[in-house]
Design an enzyme around this catalytic site. Sequence first.
Site, PDB file in Angstrom:
ATOM      1  N   ASN A   1      -2.248   7.103   0.863  1.00 33.86           N
ATOM      2  CA  ASN A   1      -2.880   6.423  -0.271  1.00 33.86           C
ATOM      3  C   ASN A   1      -4.276   5.907   0.086  1.00 33.86           C
ATOM      4  O   ASN A   1      -5.222   6.019  -0.701  1.00 33.86           O
ATOM      5  CB  ASN A   1      -2.004   5.263  -0.735  1.00 33.86           C
ATOM      6  CG  ASN A   1      -0.722   5.726  -1.405  1.00 33.86           C
ATOM      7  OD1 ASN A   1      -0.651   6.836  -1.925  1.00 33.86           O
ATOM      8  ND2 ASN A   1       0.292   4.880  -1.382  1.00 33.86           N
TER       9      ASN A   1
ATOM     10  N   VAL B   1       0.813  -1.217   0.000  1.00 31.29           N
ATOM     11  CA  VAL B   1       0.000   0.000   0.000  1.00 31.29           C
ATOM     12  C   VAL B   1       0.844   1.262   0.000  1.00 31.29           C
ATOM     13  O   VAL B   1       0.324   2.358  -0.235  1.00 31.29           O
ATOM     14  CB  VAL B   1      -0.962   0.032   1.201  1.00 31.29           C
ATOM     15  CG1 VAL B   1      -1.904  -1.158   1.163  1.00 31.29           C
ATOM     16  CG2 VAL B   1      -0.207   0.075   2.533  1.00 31.29           C
TER      17      VAL B   1
ATOM     18  N   TYR C   1       8.588   3.637  14.483  1.00 37.07           N
ATOM     19  CA  TYR C   1       7.230   3.122  14.649  1.00 37.07           C
ATOM     20  C   TYR C   1       6.339   4.140  15.349  1.00 37.07           C
ATOM     21  O   TYR C   1       5.245   4.459  14.881  1.00 37.07           O
ATOM     22  CB  TYR C   1       7.264   1.813  15.442  1.00 37.07           C
ATOM     23  CG  TYR C   1       5.919   1.142  15.610  1.00 37.07           C
ATOM     24  CD1 TYR C   1       5.276   0.555  14.522  1.00 37.07           C
ATOM     25  CD2 TYR C   1       5.302   1.064  16.857  1.00 37.07           C
ATOM     26  CE1 TYR C   1       4.046  -0.069  14.677  1.00 37.07           C
ATOM     27  CE2 TYR C   1       4.075   0.433  17.019  1.00 37.07           C
ATOM     28  CZ  TYR C   1       3.458  -0.127  15.931  1.00 37.07           C
ATOM     29  OH  TYR C   1       2.234  -0.749  16.084  1.00 37.07           O
TER      30      TYR C   1
END
Length: 366
Positions: free
Chosen positions: A138, A96, A184
């Site tokens: 996206n 993705v 992260y």
Amino acid sequence: MSNLFRMAVLRNEVTNKKGWNARPLNICNFGFLIPMNSKKRVLITGAAGFLGSHLCDRFISEGFHVMGMDNLITGDKKNLEHLFGNENFEFFHHDVSSFVHVPGDVHYILHFASPASPIDYLKIPIQTLKVSSLGTHNLLGLAKAKGARILVASTSEVYGDPLVHPQTEDYWGNVNPIGPRGVYDEAKRFMEAITMAYHTYHKVETRIVRIFNTYGPRMRLNDGRVLPAFIGQALRGEDLTVFGDGAQTRSFCYVDDLIEGIYRLLMSDYVYPVNIGNPSEISILDFASEILKLTGANQKIIFKPLPKDDPKQRQPDISLARKILKWEPKVSRAEGLKITYGYFKTLSRDELYKREHKDFEAFSKK
């Protein structure tokens, strides 16, 4: 084969002039043209992962048509094998972070694609940053184009090493942006920021879940998190490794409870972050003792230095989830651990002794 069909193969999809849709050309059934059905369609990214695969199960059981998407960098097809051949499930092998195109209607999107283990995101830091930034961008764009509601998977790591205990949603956190866990933590904080921006500026229907420590079947035994690490060591006859003095705390939520909370949040009207986790807190040292008792192992507990920026406390305040979603965890830690231990005992010897999940060399330069 027509040029249109040949091009579609390269894009993992097939369409024809009548607007019919084919199942993706992949490990599932493929190449058969089927009409779009009337079921609500949900896209789940990170579908081959621990949480993503359980989400696929839940939404199929609720009568949805599920489109799973995963690049399999940390996910495992084995988590989805039981769904292959199900007419209400299709799988897209896709990253993705590059782009996202899904033919036909999409009613809901759940973005769960991301490495979630410190072992993984320290080995593939760039991919970790990209999937929660570019990937989220996206998918928000897809939600906007399709008129879909999107839920993004944030994390308790947005609180960093918290100075407030337990952690409430209005706490802004204590994060080291350039520390080893920053790739992260900050990626997820950006995810929340861009999600709210799409909601306020583009009026996209968004939901944000902050997930606390979760466990259950389909966890990777070698992902570096404390619960599978302890159980794996016990099953292999190794001493259990506690980092630091073991006084640091965690709160463990069984996966079925978490999935229920996520489902309720998606279907709610609440657009701000919500903690979903189990507030029952335990020290790591006491947890190691629980695992030894559960497994009947005779090993001892050994101590090693605490990793940099490892949170000292982790406990969700779920007052908001109780109020807004009428949700709270139902499965006790004793019950959930018994089920999870039973799952890990079914693993093969090769899986039990496998130290490395995957060779990330092919991804390390991207």
